[in-house]
Design an enzyme around this catalytic site. Structure first.
Site, PDB file in Angstrom:
ATOM      1  N   SER A 161      28.680  44.547  33.382  1.00 49.92           N
ATOM      2  CA  SER A 161      29.094  44.631  31.851  1.00 49.92           C
ATOM      3  C   SER A 161      27.679  45.431  31.407  1.00 49.92           C
ATOM      4  O   SER A 161      26.729  44.977  31.760  1.00 49.92           O
ATOM      5  CB  SER A 161      29.594  43.494  31.150  1.00 49.92           C
ATOM      6  OG  SER A 161      29.599  43.911  29.805  1.00 49.92           O
TER       7      SER A 161
ATOM      8  N   HIS B 149      57.345  34.126  36.287  1.00 54.02           N
ATOM      9  CA  HIS B 149      57.033  34.296  34.861  1.00 54.02           C
ATOM     10  C   HIS B 149      55.679  33.857  34.321  1.00 54.02           C
ATOM     11  O   HIS B 149      55.531  33.847  33.123  1.00 54.02           O
ATOM     12  CB  HIS B 149      58.112  33.707  33.996  1.00 54.02           C
ATOM     13  CG  HIS B 149      59.446  34.044  34.613  1.00 54.02           C
ATOM     14  ND1 HIS B 149      60.193  35.233  34.321  1.00 54.02           N
ATOM     15  CD2 HIS B 149      60.326  33.337  35.455  1.00 54.02           C
ATOM     16  CE1 HIS B 149      61.511  35.137  34.894  1.00 54.02           C
ATOM     17  NE2 HIS B 149      61.596  34.094  35.611  1.00 54.02           N
TER      18      HIS B 149
END
Length: 481
Positions: A313, A188
């Site tokens: 980027s 989780h």
């Protein structure tokens, strides 16, 4: 503005034929329109040879070895000139399978002018005289279903499976290399019982292997039984022939599994089964991309810098983006959507026949192409990763609360064995650890205050998050099963 649709050479619309051409190109030899027509020609040629070899048609000549070689040579030499010629023929016939039939008949006529081709008795070739045997007793789907079975089989075995095995081999090598690399697990998304990086990769490698084995065991079915699957015209024209045997030996002679009971079309169920298995492989590979992406985000993997001049980027120069895994993820989603559509739609055909499968099957190459592209993305991505051992160690050392599980279970076992003071182990460990950062000193103080048997206490005091990996390293050995 320039009309880009008129630019020559033609500009590709699909990225598989444009930007990603180099990766998807192997499928052109199997699942392009040209490859389909070549396979159709091969089926027509083999049917002609089969009928004459087995004396199915009274009065039909027996072909010589040079005549058979000539016929099969028309398939082997099928290239740019034949593709252009076939397009010209189809422009007249307005029917793709009929165009292949007429192309073959042209080649029969041309055989008479080829000095290398002779008849069975050494005399002139009989090929120009056997026009009417070409496509005899065939409906278009007799040719098409076998052509697709042959091309899909060759695409899977010669292009897709080698790529899939390559990915599994890369992943298996990484799993073995890092079998003992302790790593904080996450359930989780939260810190959980430690594992090893190699064991987690091995899980994915084994899952992929199971799906590949299903693909490898696929059956490729074919039928050859006429316009509605009844051999109706066959029995009327040549009643003495054992048509089911003729059909079966022909289909099996192509290396396919004979389907004796069909409508006009072979039912495509085998295709649906195959595409579901490949889609399931894709889904597992998709899980691999998201897990590795997450490990990169956590800092467990470092990405090696690409060649000088590469850009991560357009505005943030520090970035090294996990684009291989993101591209792989996207291409797997596209592939799965196509494969699952193929599987869902191909199993339905109205009554004896409708043409929905014709357009649908022309997208098989696109579906497999995006899977191939994704596999290539992932393999390139994996090849550019290094494990950050210091980060793995730091995460483990900062999360001593994960030892709450083994301490609790040791308390339970000690209680069963007769030790006192072991009551409410879960609740006590929950109070110590839930939602808290636990230091090594606090955990060891808790253990020392339990009154455990000496051997158990010593074992627990020696335990660290980095050594609490159970049999994880040994479990990687199951990749050899």
């Amino acid at each position: 503005m320039v009309d880009l649709s008129t630019v020559s050479p033609a500009i590709a619309l699909s990225p598989l034929d444009g930007r990603y051409r180099a990766v998807a190109a192997p499928l052109v030899n199997h699942l392009s329109e040209a490859a389909l027509n070549r396979a159709r020609l091969a089926v027509e040629v083999e049917w002609l040879i089969h009928l004459t070899d087995h004396h199915v048609l009274p009065g039909a000549p027996r072909l010589s070895e040079s005549e058979k070689a000539y016929l099969r040579g028309t398939v082997d030499s099928f290239g740019a000139a034949e593709i252009a010629e076939l397009a010209e023929v189809e422009a007249v016939t307005r029917h793709d399978v009929k165009a292949v039939e007429y192309l073959l008949k042209r080649r029969l006529d041309a055989a008479g002018d080829d000095p290398s081709v002779s008849g069975a008795d050494g005399g002139p070739t009989v090929l120009p005289a056997v026009h009417e045997i070409v496509h005899i007793f065939c409906t278009s789907e007799d040719i098409n279903n076998l052509a697709y079975a042959l091309t899909v089989r060759s695409a899977v075995k010669e292009a897709w499976l080698p790529a899939a095995h390559g990915l599994i081999a890369d992943l298996t090598a990484m799993a073995r290399e890092h079998a003992g690399a302790a790593m904080l697990a996450r359930t989780h998304g939260q810190p959980a019982t430690p594992t090893t990086l190699g064991k987690e990769l091995a899980v994915l490698a084994r899952r992929l292997t199971r799906q590949v084995r299903r693909v490898e065991s696929a059956e490729y079915l074919g039928k050859f039984n006429g316009a509605t699957g009844t051999y109706g015209a066959h029995v009327v024209a040549v009643p003495e022939a054992d048509w089911q045997s003729v059909s079966r030996t022909f289909v099996e002679g192509l290396g396919l599994v004979w389907n004796p009971l069909t409508t006009q079309i072979e039912s495509h169920d085998w295709q649906a089964e195959l595409y579901c298995d490949i889609a399931r492989f894709n889904r597992v590979a998709h899980n691999l991309t998201t897990d590795v992406w997450s490990y990169i985000s956590l800092g467990y993997f470092r990405q090696r810098l690409a060649a000088q001049g590469s850009t991560g980027s357009s505005t943030m120069p520090h970035k090294v983006n996990p684009i291989r895994f993101e591209n792989g993820e996207a291409n797997l989603e596209i592939s799965c959507s196509l494969l699952e559509t193929l599987a869902a739609t191909l199993v339905t055909s109205r009554l004896q026949r409708d043409l929905t499968d014709s357009t649908t099957q022309r997208n098989i190459g696109t579906a497999l192409g995006h899977s191939l592209l994704a596999i290539d993305n992932i393999r390139r991505g994996l090849a550019g990763l290094d494990v950050d051992a210091a980060r793995l160690e730091a995460d483990l050392d900062a999360t001593w609360e994960v030892l709450g599980e083994p301490v609790q279970q040791a308390m339970r076992a000690a209680s069963v064995a007769g030790a006192t003071g072991m009551a409410d182990p879960y609740e006590r460990l929950k109070k110590l650890t839930r939602g808290k950062r636990v230091t090594p000193e606090a955990m060891r103080a808790f253990i020392s205050g339990l009154g455990m048997p000496d051997d158990v206490e010593a074992r627990l005091l020696a335990l660290t998050p980095a050594t609490y990996t159970g049999l994880a390293a040994r479990l990687v050995e199951h990749l050899d099963d």
